[in-house]
Design a protein around this motif. Structure first.
Motif, mmCIF file in Angstrom:
data_model
loop_
_atom_site.group_PDB
_atom_site.id
_atom_site.type_symbol
_atom_site.label_atom_id
_atom_site.label_comp_id
_atom_site.label_asym_id
_atom_site.label_seq_id
_atom_site.Cartn_x
_atom_site.Cartn_y
_atom_site.Cartn_z
ATOM 1 N N MET A 155 1.197 78.275 47.194
ATOM 2 C CA MET A 155 2.412 77.611 47.637
ATOM 3 C C MET A 155 3.576 77.873 46.871
ATOM 4 O O MET A 155 4.766 78.054 47.799
ATOM 5 C CB MET A 155 1.987 76.083 47.757
ATOM 6 C CG MET A 155 1.058 75.712 48.627
ATOM 7 S SD MET A 155 1.109 73.905 49.007
ATOM 8 C CE MET A 155 -0.443 73.339 47.996
ATOM 9 N N GLY A 156 3.664 78.399 45.791
ATOM 10 C CA GLY A 156 4.648 78.502 44.906
ATOM 11 C C GLY A 156 5.300 80.241 45.405
ATOM 12 O O GLY A 156 6.389 80.117 45.694
ATOM 13 N N ALA A 157 4.281 81.040 45.662
ATOM 14 C CA ALA A 157 4.544 82.319 46.304
ATOM 15 C C ALA A 157 5.174 82.164 47.692
ATOM 16 O O ALA A 157 6.040 82.910 48.078
ATOM 17 C CB ALA A 157 3.359 82.940 46.479
ATOM 18 N N ALA A 158 4.649 81.098 48.476
ATOM 19 C CA ALA A 158 5.324 80.864 49.930
ATOM 20 C C ALA A 158 6.541 80.422 49.582
ATOM 21 O O ALA A 158 7.662 80.757 50.335
ATOM 22 C CB ALA A 158 4.443 80.061 50.476
ATOM 23 N N GLN A 159 6.892 79.493 48.756
ATOM 24 C CA GLN A 159 8.254 78.915 48.479
ATOM 25 C C GLN A 159 9.213 80.114 48.327
ATOM 26 O O GLN A 159 10.307 79.972 48.685
ATOM 27 C CB GLN A 159 8.288 78.077 47.536
ATOM 28 C CG GLN A 159 9.763 77.326 47.097
ATOM 29 C CD GLN A 159 9.836 76.332 46.133
ATOM 30 O OE1 GLN A 159 9.984 75.099 46.173
ATOM 31 N NE2 GLN A 159 9.456 76.900 44.892
ATOM 32 N N ALA A 160 8.750 81.206 47.440
ATOM 33 C CA ALA A 160 9.641 82.281 47.049
ATOM 34 C C ALA A 160 10.279 83.021 48.228
ATOM 35 O O ALA A 160 11.251 83.468 48.301
ATOM 36 C CB ALA A 160 9.041 83.235 46.063
ATOM 37 N N CYS A 161 9.480 82.852 49.541
ATOM 38 C CA CYS A 161 9.996 83.545 50.403
ATOM 39 C C CYS A 161 11.350 82.959 51.107
ATOM 40 O O CYS A 161 11.835 83.800 51.838
ATOM 41 C CB CYS A 161 8.974 83.492 51.789
ATOM 42 S SG CYS A 161 7.307 84.375 51.256
ATOM 43 N N ALA A 162 11.694 81.710 50.674
ATOM 44 C CA ALA A 162 12.966 81.043 51.262
ATOM 45 C C ALA A 162 14.026 81.704 50.412
ATOM 46 O O ALA A 162 15.301 81.192 50.691
ATOM 47 C CB ALA A 162 12.589 79.601 50.821
ATOM 48 N N LEU A 163 13.764 82.667 49.670
ATOM 49 C CA LEU A 163 14.860 83.239 49.215
ATOM 50 C C LEU A 163 15.794 84.164 50.154
ATOM 51 O O LEU A 163 17.074 84.317 50.215
ATOM 52 C CB LEU A 163 14.755 84.219 48.079
ATOM 53 C CG LEU A 163 14.070 83.563 46.618
ATOM 54 C CD1 LEU A 163 13.669 84.849 45.891
ATOM 55 C CD2 LEU A 163 15.242 82.997 46.031
ATOM 56 N N ILE A 164 15.070 84.513 51.366
ATOM 57 C CA ILE A 164 15.776 84.958 52.411
ATOM 58 C C ILE A 164 16.157 83.647 53.541
ATOM 59 O O ILE A 164 15.252 82.759 53.794
ATOM 60 C CB ILE A 164 14.656 85.861 53.347
ATOM 61 C CG1 ILE A 164 14.108 86.754 52.429
ATOM 62 C CG2 ILE A 164 15.300 86.405 54.647
ATOM 63 C CD1 ILE A 164 12.799 87.638 52.941
ATOM 64 N N PRO A 165 17.307 83.539 53.645
ATOM 65 C CA PRO A 165 18.018 82.573 54.742
ATOM 66 C C PRO A 165 16.916 82.466 55.763
ATOM 67 O O PRO A 165 16.796 83.584 56.589
ATOM 68 C CB PRO A 165 19.418 82.805 54.583
ATOM 69 C CG PRO A 165 19.680 83.594 53.403
ATOM 70 C CD PRO A 165 18.406 84.467 53.107
#
Length: 274
Positions: A155-165
């Motif tokens: 889930m932390g790795a998935a959250q990192a995808c949010a670096l892309i607006p």
């Protein structure tokens, strides 16, 4: 005066969209462009998110105090190390590492290239579809107490995808949680807690950039927008947690696809510029 009005509007947008899985950063990029205000910038976006995270700190203050105090005790007292709250402390810390590391490495790309509206419109649609699929196929049999380190890392790795607006921090984390079989309330609650270190850290890191940039609003409007986002965000948290106990994420999926599609159409017709 105009900058203060803009700040209030952007604070409302931030507060309404931060916790819903629809991407606050996408909204803070798309709507100012529609209004003719230009891109408020990555720094402004990051800093006013501190307001919504303060709302999380207050809303979940009992949970955060319990998790934090138990985690600290576990550092010196072995009997606390198997406790759920102690493990949750480690899960939040370790789950936050991907977005912190990638955020530092790709800082310039995130603040420039990733804010292109073609990218944002596309990610709104793609992640909307992913959220819809995850919500539909989830086994829905895991609660927050069932969280494991492996799942926290996913889930932390998935959250990192949010670096892309356009991705949405909560949307990405919730989608992964649903794929892993967590019930909606559990996935949503963990998404809120996991975001705290990353959002507050990013906001504090970007504070020095507030007076600079083409469309910088300065300290006064930024503080106003942050305060407004706090007030609106607090109400949004309470509403969303009640909503997901009895409803699916389908309305958010439809909204994401509609907004993403509209953005791409407006770009292709020249109404918006990337």
């Amino acid at each position: 005066m105009l900058d203060l009005l803009k700040a209030v509007v952007l604070g409302i947008i931030q507060g309404l969209t931060e916790f819903l899985p629809i991407s606050s950063s996408a909204h803070l990029r798309i709507f100012p462009e529609l209004f003719g205000w230009g891109d408020p910038g990555a720094a402004f976006t990051a800093v006013i998110q501190i307001g919504t995270e303060l709302a999380v700190l207050i809303y979940f203050r009992k949970d955060i105090w319990r998790i934090g105090s138990t985690w600290l005790r576990s550092l010196v007292r072995p009997e606390y190390r198997g406790h759920l709250d102690s493990r949750m402390g480690w899960f939040i810390i370790i789950g936050s590492l991907p977005i912190v590391v990638l955020g530092v490495i790709f800082k310039d790309t995130i603040e420039d290239d990733f804010r292109n509206l073609w990218i944002i419109g596309t990610t709104l649609i793609v992640l909307g579809l992913i959220l819809g699929i995850a919500d539909r196929v989830s086994s829905d049999d895991r609660k927050i107490k069932d969280l494991t380190l492996r799942h926290a890392i996913f889930m932390g790795a998935a959250q990192a995808c949010a670096l892309i607006p356009g991705v949405s921090r909560s949307g990405a984390t919730i989608s992964m949680g649903r794929f892993l079989g967590y019930e909606r309330e559990a996935a949503t609650r963990y998404a809120f807690l996991l975001a705290i270190p990353a959002v507050i850290g990013a906001g504090l890191f970007e504070l020095r950039e507030i007076p600079h940039g083409e469309n910088a609003y300065g300290w006064g409007p930024t503080i106003v927008a942050t305060a407004v986002s706090f007030l609106v965000g607090y109400a949004a948290i309470a509403w969303l947690l009640r909503y997901v106990t009895t409803h699916s994420y389908t309305p958010f999926v439809i909204y994401r696809i509609a907004l993403g599609g509209a953005t791409l159409i407006l770009l292709s017709t020249g109404v918006l510029t990337p």
